[in-house]
Design a protein around this motif. Structure first.
Motif, mmCIF file in Angstrom:
data_model
loop_
_atom_site.group_PDB
_atom_site.id
_atom_site.type_symbol
_atom_site.label_atom_id
_atom_site.label_comp_id
_atom_site.label_asym_id
_atom_site.label_seq_id
_atom_site.Cartn_x
_atom_site.Cartn_y
_atom_site.Cartn_z
ATOM 1 N N ALA A 9 -8.490 12.049 -1.588
ATOM 2 C CA ALA A 9 -7.497 12.383 -0.569
ATOM 3 C C ALA A 9 -6.812 11.125 -0.042
ATOM 4 O O ALA A 9 -5.596 11.077 0.104
ATOM 5 C CB ALA A 9 -8.147 13.153 0.555
ATOM 6 N N THR A 10 -7.576 10.094 0.198
ATOM 7 C CA THR A 10 -7.012 8.879 0.784
ATOM 8 C C THR A 10 -6.066 8.188 -0.184
ATOM 9 O O THR A 10 -4.926 7.893 0.150
ATOM 10 C CB THR A 10 -8.138 7.882 1.118
ATOM 11 O OG1 THR A 10 -9.263 8.615 1.536
ATOM 12 C CG2 THR A 10 -7.696 6.892 2.145
ATOM 13 N N THR A 11 -6.525 7.930 -1.392
ATOM 14 C CA THR A 11 -5.670 7.207 -2.322
ATOM 15 C C THR A 11 -4.464 8.041 -2.688
ATOM 16 O O THR A 11 -3.389 7.524 -2.885
ATOM 17 C CB THR A 11 -6.445 6.821 -3.597
ATOM 18 O OG1 THR A 11 -7.042 7.994 -4.126
ATOM 19 C CG2 THR A 11 -7.487 5.796 -3.302
ATOM 20 N N TYR A 43 -5.416 13.603 -11.193
ATOM 21 C CA TYR A 43 -4.828 13.295 -9.894
ATOM 22 C C TYR A 43 -4.634 14.593 -9.130
ATOM 23 O O TYR A 43 -3.878 15.478 -9.543
ATOM 24 C CB TYR A 43 -3.479 12.606 -10.125
ATOM 25 C CG TYR A 43 -2.917 11.919 -8.925
ATOM 26 C CD1 TYR A 43 -3.167 10.570 -8.708
ATOM 27 C CD2 TYR A 43 -2.126 12.603 -8.017
ATOM 28 C CE1 TYR A 43 -2.641 9.930 -7.603
ATOM 29 C CE2 TYR A 43 -1.602 11.968 -6.905
ATOM 30 C CZ TYR A 43 -1.860 10.643 -6.698
ATOM 31 O OH TYR A 43 -1.341 10.009 -5.625
ATOM 32 N N ARG A 44 -5.333 14.710 -8.032
ATOM 33 C CA ARG A 44 -5.262 15.945 -7.261
ATOM 34 C C ARG A 44 -4.010 15.973 -6.377
ATOM 35 O O ARG A 44 -3.591 14.948 -5.844
ATOM 36 C CB ARG A 44 -6.512 16.079 -6.382
ATOM 37 C CG ARG A 44 -6.632 17.444 -5.713
ATOM 38 C CD ARG A 44 -7.885 17.547 -4.866
ATOM 39 N NE ARG A 44 -9.110 17.417 -5.632
ATOM 40 C CZ ARG A 44 -9.622 18.375 -6.422
ATOM 41 N NH1 ARG A 44 -8.995 19.523 -6.554
ATOM 42 N NH2 ARG A 44 -10.742 18.177 -7.067
ATOM 43 N N ASN A 45 -3.430 17.130 -6.240
ATOM 44 C CA ASN A 45 -2.280 17.324 -5.366
ATOM 45 C C ASN A 45 -2.627 16.825 -3.962
ATOM 46 O O ASN A 45 -3.517 17.374 -3.307
ATOM 47 C CB ASN A 45 -1.938 18.825 -5.329
ATOM 48 C CG ASN A 45 -0.636 19.117 -4.604
ATOM 49 O OD1 ASN A 45 -0.165 18.314 -3.806
ATOM 50 N ND2 ASN A 45 -0.061 20.272 -4.880
ATOM 51 N N PRO A 46 -1.962 15.758 -3.504
ATOM 52 C CA PRO A 46 -2.350 15.177 -2.206
ATOM 53 C C PRO A 46 -2.127 16.137 -1.039
ATOM 54 O O PRO A 46 -2.749 15.992 0.004
ATOM 55 C CB PRO A 46 -1.447 13.946 -2.077
ATOM 56 C CG PRO A 46 -0.320 14.182 -3.019
ATOM 57 C CD PRO A 46 -0.847 15.044 -4.124
ATOM 58 N N ASP A 47 -1.254 17.117 -1.230
ATOM 59 C CA ASP A 47 -1.004 18.082 -0.154
ATOM 60 C C ASP A 47 -1.911 19.299 -0.238
ATOM 61 O O ASP A 47 -1.734 20.240 0.535
ATOM 62 C CB ASP A 47 0.463 18.555 -0.220
ATOM 63 C CG ASP A 47 1.428 17.388 -0.120
ATOM 64 O OD1 ASP A 47 1.132 16.451 0.656
ATOM 65 O OD2 ASP A 47 2.443 17.388 -0.832
ATOM 66 N N GLY A 48 -2.849 19.282 -1.176
ATOM 67 C CA GLY A 48 -3.690 20.466 -1.366
ATOM 68 C C GLY A 48 -2.999 21.458 -2.271
ATOM 69 O O GLY A 48 -3.498 21.824 -3.307
ATOM 70 N N LEU A 69 -1.856 7.655 -0.119
ATOM 71 C CA LEU A 69 -1.188 6.371 -0.293
ATOM 72 C C LEU A 69 -0.120 6.474 -1.368
ATOM 73 O O LEU A 69 0.994 6.025 -1.202
ATOM 74 C CB LEU A 69 -2.205 5.304 -0.709
ATOM 75 C CG LEU A 69 -3.047 4.684 0.395
ATOM 76 C CD1 LEU A 69 -4.124 3.815 -0.228
ATOM 77 C CD2 LEU A 69 -2.166 3.860 1.321
ATOM 78 N N ALA A 70 -0.497 7.090 -2.466
ATOM 79 C CA ALA A 70 0.436 7.194 -3.579
ATOM 80 C C ALA A 70 1.641 8.025 -3.193
ATOM 81 O O ALA A 70 2.764 7.694 -3.518
ATOM 82 C CB ALA A 70 -0.261 7.812 -4.787
ATOM 83 N N ALA A 71 1.376 9.081 -2.471
ATOM 84 C CA ALA A 71 2.469 9.955 -2.086
ATOM 85 C C ALA A 71 3.422 9.234 -1.146
ATOM 86 O O ALA A 71 4.616 9.479 -1.136
ATOM 87 C CB ALA A 71 1.919 11.212 -1.424
ATOM 88 N N ALA A 72 2.871 8.312 -0.351
ATOM 89 C CA ALA A 72 3.691 7.617 0.634
ATOM 90 C C ALA A 72 4.654 6.637 -0.024
ATOM 91 O O ALA A 72 5.620 6.223 0.575
ATOM 92 C CB ALA A 72 2.794 6.881 1.611
ATOM 93 N N GLY A 73 4.414 6.263 -1.240
ATOM 94 C CA GLY A 73 5.315 5.332 -1.894
ATOM 95 C C GLY A 73 4.579 4.583 -2.967
ATOM 96 O O GLY A 73 3.584 5.060 -3.497
ATOM 97 N N SER A 74 5.041 3.382 -3.276
ATOM 98 C CA SER A 74 4.391 2.655 -4.350
ATOM 99 C C SER A 74 2.995 2.230 -3.907
ATOM 100 O O SER A 74 2.736 1.985 -2.733
ATOM 101 C CB SER A 74 5.208 1.423 -4.724
ATOM 102 O OG SER A 74 5.208 0.533 -3.648
ATOM 103 N N VAL A 75 2.113 2.165 -4.837
ATOM 104 C CA VAL A 75 0.738 1.849 -4.509
ATOM 105 C C VAL A 75 0.149 1.069 -5.667
ATOM 106 O O VAL A 75 0.446 1.343 -6.825
ATOM 107 C CB VAL A 75 -0.053 3.144 -4.220
ATOM 108 C CG1 VAL A 75 -0.015 4.085 -5.402
ATOM 109 C CG2 VAL A 75 -1.496 2.845 -3.857
ATOM 110 N N PRO A 84 -1.308 27.195 -7.201
ATOM 111 C CA PRO A 84 -2.254 28.277 -6.911
ATOM 112 C C PRO A 84 -3.227 28.013 -5.758
ATOM 113 O O PRO A 84 -3.760 28.966 -5.193
ATOM 114 C CB PRO A 84 -3.009 28.448 -8.229
ATOM 115 C CG PRO A 84 -2.851 27.169 -8.939
ATOM 116 C CD PRO A 84 -1.513 26.642 -8.543
ATOM 117 N N ALA A 85 -3.436 26.744 -5.410
ATOM 118 C CA ALA A 85 -4.346 26.504 -4.292
ATOM 119 C C ALA A 85 -3.790 27.064 -2.983
ATOM 120 O O ALA A 85 -4.502 27.150 -1.978
ATOM 121 C CB ALA A 85 -4.650 25.009 -4.157
#
Lengths: 811, 206
Positions: free
Chosen positions: A21-23, A615-620, A26-32, A217-218
């Motif tokens: 969830a944390t990483t 890579y899990r969907n950061p938004d669930g 970060l990735a979703a927020a921009g470059s990581v 689907p989640a």
């Protein structure tokens, strides 16, 4: 001839724990930095995995067929032979128990396909009659030269519209379909639009919705009513990278309070072992059910009128486009019997059509209206019909009518979405801009010169200038087996005065291979380096970096890329085709291009270091059309009005101009109910059943149709209801004849309460086994022997679930 | 010596048969020889109203079953050569130095577990992947199940996690041979000893 595969065999394998969830945030927020992504990475090479015997190595690969999962596989290889296939060793996400990715029975059996003694091993030319299946081994030089000569001859005499390649969906890799690039370089080819999977919904959805989009689907975790409209992940997305594990079943465990209802002619495997409700529906009548639900919502004041007024066009008279006002052409007026057929679409009306009791339809409307967050999941079985365009759009109205769009736990009812990585495939530019529907090639061989835009869906030209004369089939078994009306397709293909040359490139002597003039032996993706993204994997995106399981070439099998490069050379365009790159270099450049745009993705080198990446969907989950739902003016859809066009002016124009001489073929501006061709209304005393297809656990389309261990575990069967079987004296397990005007199959009967009475179901993709010079009875039980070639009205797509048939005991 | 047990949770099983095929891959079995089978047990039917509309109470349950590694294995009892035996870890298996392929075990086993291998001229059956277990792995079927419906561990662990288990239809009574596999019910499982449904796929599992 060289094989463009890496010299070194990757025996190291490892596991990347994809984003936690944390990483992910970060990735979703921009470059990581990749270090962040790999922060929880735990690399374990194969030796440490304590799984290797003496001299054994583990090679990363994946299941490369056209399934919605694309599961990673780990091949245990000893003495250059695959010994067995392993599942993921540890949870890919250490924070989620039971998150090991595990392939289904098919992926676990791919060794049987790779090592099939009937693998094609040498280039061959036909020596018997076309379609007879008699071949003689030739050299690669002769094969390439023959192909080039025929291609030049075709361009010189007929032009590029005479050259065509059918969709081969059985090979998944970024370099998996080089034929289009080749033919783009050599002078062009007649293109296709659509897919056999989803021709109808893909064509029609843009008119109504702008794009075909749906929540991942989640979202079910936040839903209180899950309505599965022909969606059965446990039948069609089975591996644990698919939705069976990461969507539906998972949701069922985290959200046991939701009500789960399945509307399907079959009590499918997703329902099995649950206490979900099954509402059996007569195949092809979904739009009638939706109209009756609309009737209840309208008459009882249960619509979300505000949503309809602000987000849609043409549900009601007051949102109709100006030119069509005052004509009773809204969906409301259709439902209330004020326009169109002027029949009021009451639940009593729909009950007789759908076979769902009136009171259950009323209750369904109430359940939909009362749900806080209905999740409507539609899948492609509904649209793969003669009325599929209208049926699929009708189903997508369910959430619209109650305003359940873009909110937590809801979906569009257009599909079931997936969280993905995007990887383009090797492509090119086709100088010929004319296209036909994916389903029209047999017609275009038979009478292409008579096919037009308005009658046959030709795109890019008013009409075709010629029939198809040079036909290529690669990795799809898509001539007779996976096309419709196989006996007619056979007759068209064997007539050498129509299509003058047929090139087939396959791994096995399947039904398509029998029609080849030149037949080439392909290499399985597991036998070459190969990179792929996830399929349809719920809310986890994946990448797999596969390496060859064998060292070097076997027999004279070659990669399709190398062969296409050689054909290009014989046509004088090698450099245009290759751009100086090997297959591996193409794969890398395609991957690098995608990774440069996507900070979630590892570099190519890092990818090969770890073998796979998740890579899990950061938004669930991703709710579809959230922004549009919140503000439709600021975030319009890609429709002309920017809204959901329940009434589509563009569709109305098409309905007014296209030529549809068969009254069964209906194009309409609203998703009304029409039975379509080959519907239950056409049933006779001789052909009293409707017959639908479905995806079977034993195959992905026709892939794995040759694997004996799977055939034993999952016999090919026609499902027939217990009551119907009793009337005909048919017993469970006996071989019966199923027949109609197009053909006859002999197939084992599955006598079961799991199918609605009056309907039969045959799982698609079984390998045909017919003596085409004899009785033409297909003892392989392929449903396409019984399916019509008459296309659907708008998409000109394959209506393989719309059939009528009879069934009888043999002897 | 530690005894092991399998566990099966019907609530998670979708009848996909990956367990069967993963086993066939790992043990390199032919179509005719099967160590793990998936039973499809179905029942219910339809009522028509005056319009011909249908209401139903149809149900289906899948039960995945390998050798139950019984405490009182009937196969061992009838084996005339002593080839069939139960070891001190609880695994029932065939000693291929002794088996003469007489098929008595197949006839005696209430679950039809042992299969005759025509090529070997001997009986074959699930041995609990004892070599994998000895190397610290789980049996291949357990490792393969995409839905995590299968589990394996020491009998003590399994009982702690899954309880004492239940008798699921359409399996025969556990009283005969005392299976060690712990089965948990799905919502629409039918209790053992009831005969509400029929075995839908007899050819696949017999």
């Amino acid at each position: 001839m060289g094989m463009d595969t890496p010299k070194a065999t990757v025996s190291r394998r490892g596991f990347v724990k994809g984003a936690t969830a944390t990483t992910a945030a970060l990735a979703a927020a921009g470059s990581v930095a990749l270090d962040d992504l790999f922060g929880h990475a735990e690399i374990a090479n194969a030796t440490e995995a304590n799984q290797e015997g003496e001299g054994e190595k583990v090679v990363q690969g994946y299941c490369s067929c056209n399934c919605a999962s694309r599961c990673p596989l780990w091949f245990h290889v000893k003495d250059d032979e695959i010994q067995w296939i392993q599942s993921e060793k540890k949870e890919w996400d250490p924070e989620v128990p039971e998150s090991k990715f595990r392939a289904c029975l098919r992926g676990r059996s791919v060794r049987r396909w790779i090592n099939d003694p009937d693998r094609l091993s040498y280039p061959m030319k036909r020596v018997g009659k076309r379609g007879e299946g008699k071949f003689e081994r030739i050299s690669w030089d002769e094969a390439i030269q023959t192909i080039a000569d025929k291609l030049k001859y075709t361009y010189d005499n007929y032009g590029p519209e005479a050259v065509y390649w059918t969709l081969g969906s059985g090979v998944y890799a970024v370099t998996g379909r080089p034929i289009g690039r080749l033919l783009g370089c050599t002078g062009g080819y007649l293109g296709y639009y659509g897919t056999y999977s989803a021709a109808q919904i893909t064509k029609v959805a843009p008119f109504v919705w702008g794009t075909k989009t749906a929540s991942t689907p989640a979202a079910i975790q936040d839903s209180d009513l899950v309505l599965c409209m022909g969606w059965s992940p446990s039948d069609s997305m089975m591996g644990s990278t698919g939705m069976s594990k990461h969507g539906y079943n998972w949701a069922h465990e985290v959200n046991p309070e939701a009500k789960y209802i399945h509307i399907d002619p079959r009590y499918n495997d997703t329902i099995a072992n649950t206490d979900d409700e099954w509402i059996p529906i007569r195949p092809g009548t979904d739009a009638a059910l939706v109209a009756a639900i609309a009737h209840v919502l309208i008459t009882e004041g249960l619509l979300d009128q505000e949503f309809l007024d602000t987000h849609t066009v043409g549900f009601d008279e007051h949102t109709m486009p100006e030119a069509y006002q005052g004509k009773n052409m809204s969906y409301h007026d259709y439902v209330m019997g004020l326009g169109y057929d002027k029949v009021e679409k009451t639940p009593a009306w729909a009950a007789e059509i759908t076979l769902i009791p009136e009171e259950r339809i009323v209750k369904l409307a109430h359940e939909l209206a009362e749900a806080k967050a209905p999740f409507v999941g539609q899948y492609y079985g509904i649209q793969r019909r003669s009325n599929g365009e209208l049926s699929s759009m009708a189903v997508s109205l369910l959430p619209v009518m109650v305003g359940a769009i873009g909110k937590p736990g809801t979906s569009t009812g257009l599909d079931v979405g997936a969280y993905s990585f995007s990887l383009p495939w090797i492509g090119g530019t086709n100088p010929c801009k004319t296209q036909i529907s994916i389903f029209s090639w047999a017609d275009a061989i038979d009478h292409g010169e008579r096919m037009t835009a308005l009658a046959d869906g030709v795109v890019g030209a008013d009409k075709l200038s010629t029939g198809i004369k040079f036909l290529v089939e690669y990795g799809g078994n898509c001539f007779t087996n996976q096309h419709s009306q196989s006996n007619l397709a056979h007759d068209i293909l064997v007539d050498e005065s129509k299509c003058e040359f047929i090139l087939v490139f396959e791994t096995l002597m399947n039904d398509a291979a029998k029609y080849a003039d030149i037949l080439l032996p392909d290499i399985m993706r597991a036998e070459q380096m190969s990179v792929i993204n996830d399929g349809w994997s719920g809310d986890v995106a994946s990448l797999t970096f596969g390496s060859p399981v064998h060292t070097g070439e076997r027999f004279e099998r070659r990669t399709s890329y190398d062969v296409c490069a050689d054909i290009a050379e014989a046509m004088g365009v090698r450099d245009e085709f290759t751009e100086g790159k090997t297959q591996e270099e193409w794969t890398k450049s395609i991957y690098d291009g995608a990774a440069a745009k996507d900070p979630r993705m590892p570099s190519y080198e890092e990818g090969y270091e770890v073998g796979e990446f998740h890579y899990r969907n950061p938004d669930g989950y991703t709710p579809a059309l959230k922004a549009f739902a919140e503000d439709p003016v600021a975030n319009p859809l890609k429709t002309p009005s920017g809204k959901i066009e329940v009434f589509s002016e563009k569709l109305q124009k098409i309905a007014e101009t296209w030529e549809l001489p068969d009254p069964r073929d209906v194009i309409a501006p609203i998703p009304l109910y029409t039975p379509g061709a080959e519907s239950y209304e056409e049933c006779t005393d001789e052909l009293p059943f409707t017959l639908t297809g479905f995806h079977y656990k034993s195959r992905t389309h026709s892939s794995w149709g040759n694997v004996e261990v799977i055939k034993q575990a999952c016999p090919q069967e026609v499902w027939i209801n217990t009551e119907d079987a009793a009337e005909l004296g048919i017993e469970n397990g006996e071989t019966v004849s199923v027949f109609n005007n197009y053909g006859e199959v002999h197939i084992q009967a599955k006598v079961t309460p799991r199918i609605i009475p009056g309907s039969l179901a045959i799982p698609q993709g079984a390998w045909r086994d017919a003596d085409m010079d004899g009785d033409r009875i297909d003892k392989g039980g392929c449903i396409n022997t019984l399916a019509t070639m008459h296309p659907s009205p708008l998409a000109k797509g394959n209506p393989q679930h719309s059939n009528i048939a009879g069934v009888r005991k043999i002897g | 010596m530690t005894k092991y047990a399998f566990a099966f949770d019907a609530a998670r099983c979708t009848g996909c048969k990956t367990c069967n095929l993963a086993c066939k891959d790992y043990h390199d079995l032919s179509p005719e020889v099967t160590f793990r089978r998936v039973y499809e047990y179905a029942g219910g039917g339809f009522v028509r109203d005056e319009k011909g509309c249908l209401t139903n109470n149809v149900w289906t349950t899948y039960v995945s079953m390998n050798c139950n590694h019984c405490e009182n294995p009937a196969c061992v009892e009838v084996c005339p050569t002593g080839a069939m035996h139960r070891d001190d870890q609880g695994f029932v298996s065939v000693d291929h130095d002794r088996c003469v392929g007489c098929k008595y075990c197949e006839m005696a086993c209430p679950y039809n577990v042992p299969s005759y291998d025509a090529e070997l001229g001997q009986m074959r059956k699930c041995d609990g992947c004892s070599e994998r277990v000895a190397a610290g792995e789980t049996p291949i079927c357990v490792d393969a199940c995409p839905l995590y419906a299968l589990d394996f561990g020491t009998e003590e662990e399994m009982r702690k996690k899954h309880g004492d288990g239940v008798w699921l239809a359409p399996l025969p009574s556990p009283d005969y041979t005392k299976p060690t596999t712990i089965m948990s019910a799905a919502k629409n499982s039918r209790p053992g000893g009831t005969h509400e449904g029929t075995l839908a796929n007899p050819k696949e599992v017999r």
